[in-house]
Design a protein around this motif. Structure first.
Motif, short mmCIF file in Angstrom:
data_model
loop_
_atom_site.label_atom_id
_atom_site.label_comp_id
_atom_site.label_asym_id
_atom_site.label_seq_id
_atom_site.Cartn_x
_atom_site.Cartn_y
_atom_site.Cartn_z
N LEU A 1 5.94 1.54 -0.92
CA LEU A 1 7.41 1.97 -0.69
C LEU A 1 7.54 3.18 -1.60
O LEU A 1 8.11 4.34 -1.14
CB LEU A 1 8.27 1.00 -1.23
CG LEU A 1 8.83 -0.04 -0.33
CD1 LEU A 1 9.59 -1.16 -0.80
CD2 LEU A 1 9.56 0.38 1.19
N ALA A 2 6.71 3.20 -2.75
CA ALA A 2 7.04 4.38 -3.80
C ALA A 2 6.20 5.93 -3.08
O ALA A 2 6.98 6.83 -2.96
CB ALA A 2 6.38 4.18 -4.87
N VAL A 3 5.10 5.58 -2.51
CA VAL A 3 4.20 6.69 -2.20
C VAL A 3 4.82 7.33 -0.59
O VAL A 3 4.76 8.37 -0.56
CB VAL A 3 2.73 6.43 -1.82
CG1 VAL A 3 2.21 6.03 -3.20
CG2 VAL A 3 2.41 5.38 -0.93
N LYS A 4 5.47 6.43 0.01
CA LYS A 4 5.79 6.65 1.59
C LYS A 4 6.85 7.92 1.42
O LYS A 4 6.88 8.63 2.47
CB LYS A 4 6.03 5.73 2.52
CG LYS A 4 7.53 5.12 2.26
CD LYS A 4 7.80 3.90 3.30
CE LYS A 4 9.03 3.49 3.08
NZ LYS A 4 10.13 4.30 3.39
N ASP A 5 7.67 7.97 0.43
CA ASP A 5 8.69 8.90 0.38
C ASP A 5 8.27 10.16 -0.34
O ASP A 5 9.17 11.11 -0.53
CB ASP A 5 9.83 8.32 -0.52
CG ASP A 5 10.59 7.04 0.42
OD1 ASP A 5 10.48 6.96 1.54
OD2 ASP A 5 11.01 6.11 -0.44
N ASP A 6 6.92 10.32 -0.90
CA ASP A 6 6.60 11.35 -1.23
C ASP A 6 6.44 12.41 -0.27
O ASP A 6 5.97 12.34 0.94
CB ASP A 6 5.36 11.30 -2.00
CG ASP A 6 4.85 12.64 -2.69
OD1 ASP A 6 4.34 13.38 -2.31
OD2 ASP A 6 4.66 12.29 -4.15
N PRO A 7 6.74 13.75 -0.49
CA PRO A 7 7.02 14.82 0.74
C PRO A 7 5.67 15.11 1.07
O PRO A 7 5.51 15.81 2.22
CB PRO A 7 7.76 15.87 -0.17
CG PRO A 7 7.56 15.93 -1.68
CD PRO A 7 7.46 14.41 -1.69
N ALA A 8 4.41 14.91 0.21
CA ALA A 8 3.10 15.33 0.77
C ALA A 8 2.50 14.27 1.79
O ALA A 8 1.44 14.57 2.19
CB ALA A 8 2.16 15.56 -0.30
N VAL A 9 2.94 12.79 1.78
CA VAL A 9 2.53 11.89 2.19
C VAL A 9 2.81 11.60 3.76
O VAL A 9 3.92 11.78 4.29
CB VAL A 9 2.86 10.57 1.67
CG1 VAL A 9 2.41 9.56 2.44
CG2 VAL A 9 2.42 10.79 0.25
N ARG A 10 1.73 11.84 4.61
CA ARG A 10 2.10 11.81 6.03
C ARG A 10 1.94 10.27 6.62
O ARG A 10 2.44 9.87 7.48
CB ARG A 10 0.72 12.78 6.90
CG ARG A 10 1.00 14.30 6.21
CD ARG A 10 -0.03 14.80 6.84
NE ARG A 10 0.34 15.08 8.25
CZ ARG A 10 -0.60 15.67 9.38
NH1 ARG A 10 -1.81 16.04 8.88
NH2 ARG A 10 -0.27 15.82 10.63
N ALA A 11 0.89 9.71 5.95
CA ALA A 11 0.73 8.17 6.44
C ALA A 11 0.22 7.46 5.17
O ALA A 11 -0.47 7.88 4.44
CB ALA A 11 -0.26 8.23 7.51
N VAL A 12 0.49 5.92 5.37
CA VAL A 12 -0.18 5.13 4.17
C VAL A 12 -0.66 3.98 5.01
O VAL A 12 -0.21 3.38 6.02
CB VAL A 12 1.08 4.70 3.50
CG1 VAL A 12 0.48 3.79 2.23
CG2 VAL A 12 1.83 5.56 2.66
N PHE A 13 -1.99 3.56 4.69
CA PHE A 13 -2.74 2.47 5.25
C PHE A 13 -3.98 1.70 4.29
O PHE A 13 -3.95 2.00 3.04
CB PHE A 13 -3.52 3.09 6.39
CG PHE A 13 -4.49 3.89 6.25
CD1 PHE A 13 -5.82 3.95 6.14
CD2 PHE A 13 -4.15 5.40 6.06
CE1 PHE A 13 -6.89 4.77 5.44
CE2 PHE A 13 -5.03 6.33 5.74
CZ PHE A 13 -6.29 5.93 5.62
N LEU A 14 -4.17 0.62 4.65
CA LEU A 14 -5.11 -0.17 3.77
C LEU A 14 -6.32 -0.32 4.60
O LEU A 14 -6.72 -0.15 5.87
CB LEU A 14 -4.50 -1.57 3.66
CG LEU A 14 -3.28 -1.88 3.31
CD1 LEU A 14 -2.54 -3.48 3.45
CD2 LEU A 14 -3.41 -1.67 1.58
N LYS A 15 -7.54 -0.32 3.53
CA LYS A 15 -8.69 -0.61 4.14
C LYS A 15 -9.22 -1.85 3.32
O LYS A 15 -8.40 -2.67 2.74
CB LYS A 15 -9.60 0.35 3.89
CG LYS A 15 -9.67 1.54 4.73
CD LYS A 15 -10.87 2.71 4.80
CE LYS A 15 -10.64 3.74 5.84
NZ LYS A 15 -12.03 4.59 5.73
#
Length: 255
Positions: A12-26
C-alpha cells in the motif's frame, strides 16, 4: 501470517509513490508455496526517470510495516534492499524498470493500473547440459580431494568436502526431477524427489559426520552412479566417464 500483513502494508505504501508503475511478488508467494517461514520478494516496477528518487524512499516504505533491525543494499536483478524486521521477517524489496525487468520467474501482480505486466510470461530457468557436466566434473574431482583428506586422517576437511559433494549432487537431482526450475538448486528439493530418493539422500547426509566417514560419501556415490547412468547421453563432450569410474572404485575401496 505476518508475511501477508507486511506485503499488504508495504504494498500500500509503495503503490502511491509517483515513480511506481506496478507492484508484484516473486518467489514462494508468487508460486503459492509460501509457509510461515517464507521470506518475501516484493518488486516495484518504476519509471526510469524516477528511479533515483524512489531508491531514497525505500526504507521508509518498508518501515510502514515494522522497524527494521537490519538492512543492506544489493544489486542482484536490480537495486535491492535486504531487510529484517523486528519480528524476524526477512523481506527483500527489489526495484526494476521496464528495461531491466527479466521474465525469469512466476509473478503475482498486486498493482498494475497501466497493464505493464499484462504480457509478462514467466520463463523457465533450467540448467544446460554443459552446466550439469561442469557440476558433475567438479563432483568427481572433489571425490579425489575427499579420498586424500580421509586417508590423511583430516576428518574435519573430509567432512567439509563431503558437504560440497552433497550440494553438487543435490543440484543434479533437482535438474533431473524438475528441469524447469533447476536453477533453484537445493531449495525445496525435498518436494521434488521421490520417497526413495529422499530416503537415500537423507541417509547419505546423516552419514557425513567425521565419525561416520567414508560411509556418507559412499552413499552419495551410490546416488551419483545411478544419476550419471541416466544422464550419460545428455552430458556434453567434456564429460570424463573414465575419471568418474576410476574415482568410484577408489571411494568404494575406502574402509
Amino acid at each position: 501470517m505476518k508475511q501477508d500483513v507486511a506485503i499488504r502494508q508495504v504494498g500500500l505504501a509503495v503503490k502511491d509513490d509517483p515513480a511506481v508503475r506496478a507492484v508484484f511478488l516473486k518467489g514462494a508467494h508468487a508460486r503459492g508455496e509460501q509457509d510461515a517461514y517464507s521470506d518475501v520478494d516484493l518488486y516495484c516496477l518504476v519509471h526510469s526517470e524516477g528511479l533515483t528518487d524512489f531508491l531514497a524512499r525505500r526504507i521508509s516504505y518498508m518501515e510502514s510495516y515494522k522497524p527494521l533491525i537490519f538492512w543492506s543494499e544489493a544489486n542482484f536483478v536490480g537495486p535491492q534492499i535486504v531487510g529484517v524486521f523486528e519480528d524476524g521477517l526477512h523481506f527483500d524489496l527489489y526495484t526494476v524498470t521496464a528495461e531491466s525487468l527479466k521474465q525469469t520467474e512466476q509473478i503475482l501482480v498486486l498493482h498494475d493500473p497501466e497493464g505493464c505486466l499484462a504480457n509478462y510470461k514467466a520463463e523457465s530457468f533450467p540448467m544446460s547440459d554443459v552446466e550439469i557436466t561442469r557440476i558433475l566434473s567438479g563432483f568427481t574431482f572433489s571425490l579425489l580431494e575427499f579420498e586424500t583428506a580421509y586417508l590423511r586422517g583430516d576428518l574435519l576437511w573430509a567432512h567439509r568436502l563431503g558437504s560440497h559433494l552433497a550440494a553438487d549432487l543435490m543440484i543434479v537431482l533437482r535438474h533431473v526431477a524438475d528441469p524447469s526450475t533447476a536453477q533453484l538448486g537445493i531449495k525445496r528439493l525435498h518436494h521434488k524427489l521421490s520417497p526413495q530418493q529422499l530416503d537415500e539422500l537423507t541417509g547419505a547426509l546423516n552419514a557425513l559426520g567425521p565419525d561416520a566417514l567414508p560411509s556418507g560419501v559412499q552413499k552419495l556415490v551410490d546416488l551419483a552412479v545411478v544419476l550419471i547412468a541416466d544422464l550419460t547421453e545428455r552430458l556434453s563432450e567434456n564429460w570424463n566417464q573414465r575419471f568418474f569410474d576410476f574415482m568410484v572404485k577408489r571411494i568404494y575401496a575406502l574402509s
